[in-house]
Motif scaffolding. Sequence first.
Motif, PDB file in Angstrom:
ATOM      1  N   ASN A  19       0.944  -1.098  -0.032  1.00  0.00           N
ATOM      2  CA  ASN A  19       0.023  -0.127   0.125  1.00  0.00           C
ATOM      3  C   ASN A  19       0.915   1.081   0.008  1.00  0.00           C
ATOM      4  OD1 ASN A  19      -2.096  -1.723   0.284  1.00  0.00           O
ATOM      5  ND2 ASN A  19      -2.064  -1.722   2.336  1.00  0.00           N
ATOM      6  N   TYR A  20       0.749   2.292  -0.958  1.00  0.00           N
ATOM      7  CA  TYR A  20       1.494   3.438  -1.027  1.00  0.00           C
ATOM      8  C   TYR A  20       0.651   4.491  -0.628  1.00  0.00           C
ATOM      9  CZ  TYR A  20       5.010   0.933  -3.229  1.00  0.00           C
ATOM     10  OH  TYR A  20       5.996   0.151  -3.754  1.00  0.00           O
ATOM     11  N   ARG A  21       1.065   5.603   0.372  1.00  0.00           N
ATOM     12  CA  ARG A  21       0.445   6.683   0.805  1.00  0.00           C
ATOM     13  C   ARG A  21       0.886   7.974  -0.039  1.00  0.00           C
ATOM     14  NH1 ARG A  21      -1.954   9.460   4.779  1.00  0.00           N
ATOM     15  NH2 ARG A  21      -1.020  11.506   5.473  1.00  0.00           N
ATOM     16  N   GLU A  23       1.963  11.564  -0.230  1.00  0.00           N
ATOM     17  CA  GLU A  23       2.455  12.114   0.883  1.00  0.00           C
ATOM     18  C   GLU A  23       2.189  13.872   0.811  1.00  0.00           C
ATOM     19  OE1 GLU A  23       3.694  11.107   3.624  1.00  0.00           O
ATOM     20  OE2 GLU A  23       4.196   8.952   2.948  1.00  0.00           O
ATOM     21  N   LEU A  24       1.683  14.511  -0.343  1.00  0.00           N
ATOM     22  CA  LEU A  24       1.482  16.132  -0.423  1.00  0.00           C
ATOM     23  C   LEU A  24       0.198  16.270   0.052  1.00  0.00           C
ATOM     24  CD1 LEU A  24       3.183  16.420  -3.998  1.00  0.00           C
ATOM     25  CD2 LEU A  24       4.076  16.915  -1.707  1.00  0.00           C
ATOM     26  N   HIS A  25      -1.072  15.608  -0.051  1.00  0.00           N
ATOM     27  CA  HIS A  25      -2.044  15.728   0.541  1.00  0.00           C
ATOM     28  C   HIS A  25      -2.862  14.714   1.217  1.00  0.00           C
ATOM     29  CE1 HIS A  25      -4.094  14.621  -3.100  1.00  0.00           C
ATOM     30  NE2 HIS A  25      -3.385  15.073  -3.915  1.00  0.00           N
ATOM     31  N   GLY A  26      -2.409  13.425   1.072  1.00  0.00           N
ATOM     32  CA  GLY A  26      -2.953  12.432   1.867  1.00  0.00           C
ATOM     33  C   GLY A  26      -4.217  11.736   1.207  1.00  0.00           C
ATOM     34  N   LYS A  27      -4.354  12.067   0.015  1.00  0.00           N
ATOM     35  CA  LYS A  27      -5.669  11.613  -1.044  1.00  0.00           C
ATOM     36  C   LYS A  27      -4.925  10.782  -2.020  1.00  0.00           C
ATOM     37  CE  LYS A  27      -8.421  15.383  -0.208  1.00  0.00           C
ATOM     38  NZ  LYS A  27      -9.421  16.575  -0.674  1.00  0.00           N
ATOM     39  N   ASP A  28      -5.767  10.083  -2.819  1.00  0.00           N
ATOM     40  CA  ASP A  28      -5.240   9.269  -3.798  1.00  0.00           C
ATOM     41  C   ASP A  28      -4.117   8.067  -3.318  1.00  0.00           C
ATOM     42  OD1 ASP A  28      -6.694  10.676  -5.616  1.00  0.00           O
ATOM     43  OD2 ASP A  28      -5.262  12.252  -5.911  1.00  0.00           O
ATOM     44  N   ASN A  29      -4.284   7.715  -2.155  1.00  0.00           N
ATOM     45  CA  ASN A  29      -3.400   6.538  -1.836  1.00  0.00           C
ATOM     46  C   ASN A  29      -3.791   5.386  -2.528  1.00  0.00           C
ATOM     47  OD1 ASN A  29      -2.347   7.977   0.188  1.00  0.00           O
ATOM     48  ND2 ASN A  29      -4.213   7.520   1.665  1.00  0.00           N
ATOM     49  N   LEU A  30      -2.789   4.405  -2.754  1.00  0.00           N
ATOM     50  CA  LEU A  30      -2.852   3.244  -3.493  1.00  0.00           C
ATOM     51  C   LEU A  30      -2.828   1.995  -2.861  1.00  0.00           C
ATOM     52  CD1 LEU A  30      -0.209   4.556  -6.216  1.00  0.00           C
ATOM     53  CD2 LEU A  30      -2.890   4.385  -6.523  1.00  0.00           C
ATOM     54  N   MET A  31      -3.769   1.409  -2.812  1.00  0.00           N
ATOM     55  CA  MET A  31      -4.045   0.086  -2.123  1.00  0.00           C
ATOM     56  C   MET A  31      -3.773  -1.335  -2.779  1.00  0.00           C
ATOM     57  SD  MET A  31      -4.856   1.917   0.727  1.00  0.00           S
ATOM     58  CE  MET A  31      -4.927   0.468   2.028  1.00  0.00           C
ATOM     59  N   GLY A  32      -2.905  -2.059  -2.259  1.00  0.00           N
ATOM     60  CA  GLY A  32      -2.758  -3.521  -3.088  1.00  0.00           C
ATOM     61  C   GLY A  32      -2.018  -3.365  -4.265  1.00  0.00           C
ATOM     62  N   VAL A  33      -1.146  -2.712  -4.555  1.00  0.00           N
ATOM     63  CA  VAL A  33      -0.303  -2.523  -5.467  1.00  0.00           C
ATOM     64  C   VAL A  33       0.768  -3.808  -5.550  1.00  0.00           C
ATOM     65  CG1 VAL A  33       1.773  -1.182  -6.680  1.00  0.00           C
ATOM     66  CG2 VAL A  33      -0.119  -0.033  -5.376  1.00  0.00           C
ATOM     67  N   SER A  34       0.700  -4.343  -6.869  1.00  0.00           N
ATOM     68  CA  SER A  34       1.678  -5.318  -7.242  1.00  0.00           C
ATOM     69  C   SER A  34       2.931  -5.003  -7.761  1.00  0.00           C
ATOM     70  CB  SER A  34       1.054  -6.316  -8.119  1.00  0.00           C
ATOM     71  OG  SER A  34      -0.251  -6.838  -7.742  1.00  0.00           O
ATOM     72  N   GLY A  48       2.571  17.869  -8.560  1.00  0.00           N
ATOM     73  CA  GLY A  48       3.257  16.576  -8.490  1.00  0.00           C
ATOM     74  C   GLY A  48       2.639  15.613  -7.644  1.00  0.00           C
ATOM     75  N   ARG A  49       3.008  14.453  -7.489  1.00  0.00           N
ATOM     76  CA  ARG A  49       2.622  13.480  -6.540  1.00  0.00           C
ATOM     77  C   ARG A  49       3.877  12.709  -5.968  1.00  0.00           C
ATOM     78  NH1 ARG A  49      -2.185  14.916  -5.956  1.00  0.00           N
ATOM     79  NH2 ARG A  49      -3.830  13.917  -7.272  1.00  0.00           N
ATOM     80  N   ILE A  50       3.816  12.401  -4.609  1.00  0.00           N
ATOM     81  CA  ILE A  50       4.702  11.679  -4.193  1.00  0.00           C
ATOM     82  C   ILE A  50       3.914  10.497  -3.225  1.00  0.00           C
ATOM     83  CG2 ILE A  50       6.634  11.450  -2.404  1.00  0.00           C
ATOM     84  CD1 ILE A  50       7.010  14.549  -2.743  1.00  0.00           C
ATOM     85  N   TRP A  51       4.664   9.085  -3.530  1.00  0.00           N
ATOM     86  CA  TRP A  51       3.842   7.970  -3.038  1.00  0.00           C
ATOM     87  C   TRP A  51       5.274   7.460  -2.321  1.00  0.00           C
ATOM     88  CZ3 TRP A  51       1.734   9.147  -7.743  1.00  0.00           C
ATOM     89  CH2 TRP A  51       0.415   9.409  -7.825  1.00  0.00           C
TER      90      TRP A  51
END
Length: 55
Positions: A19-21, A23-34, A48-51
């Motif tokens: 699972n990836y969080r 970090e910039l605004h805490g939305k759009d987290n990714l769950m169960g990434v392979s 931008g985005r930082i996971w």
Amino acid sequence: MNFGARAQAVSFKFPSAGNYREELHGKDNLMGVSAGEDVQLNIPGNYGRIWTLET
């Protein structure tokens, strides 16, 4: 990073499964990434985005 005015969709392969969080605004987290599989990411315009992998 997206320096353009419009949102962009990009394909990305994360190196580790889990699972990836977002970090910039805490939305759009990714769950169960392979690991090593293409994930479609949406990057807003002029932004931008930082996971990071949750431990």
